[in-house]
Design a protein around this motif. Structure first.
Motif: not given
Length: 112
Positions: A19, A22, A24, A102-103, A106
């Motif tokens: 996380q 990643c 935002d 990335c999300q 994950e």
């Protein structure tokens, strides 16, 4: 008890570490200012296109040329701002794509 705590900590770390990569993205670009109004041709030049003669004083011609120069500078500035805005939007779109990938990685890693 220590083994359970250590096991819980180790199982939490990979998800938390993933996380951390990643982020935002946010968009802070501002639209270019505009529009601009074209300078009006002085009345004393209204017949120039037909007769190639005008009734303008030198100061009227100079004032009109100054308005045209200012208008061109404003348009060039607008063009530069629009180009910067477009580049910022492209950078943001790329950052959003990286964030989504990335999300997705994950989430996929959590189900392995």
């Amino acid at each position: 008890m220590r083994a359970i705590l250590l096991s819980a900590l180790l199982s939490w770390m990979p998800v938390h570490a993933a996380q951390a990569y990643c982020y935002d993205p946010s968009f802070s670009g501002s639209e270019p200012s505009g529009p601009f109004s074209k300078p009006s041709v002085p009345y004393c030049l209204s017949g120039y296109g037909y007769s190639r003669e005008h009734t303008c004083d030198a100061w009227e011609i100079q004032a009109y040329q100054d308005e045209i120069d200012r208008y061109i500078r404003d348009l060039q500035s607008y063009s530069d701002e629009a180009s910067d805005f477009a580049n910022e939007a492209i950078d943001y779109a790329n950052a959003v794509t990286e964030f989504a990938v990335c999300q997705a990685k994950e989430v996929a890693a959590q189900h392995e």
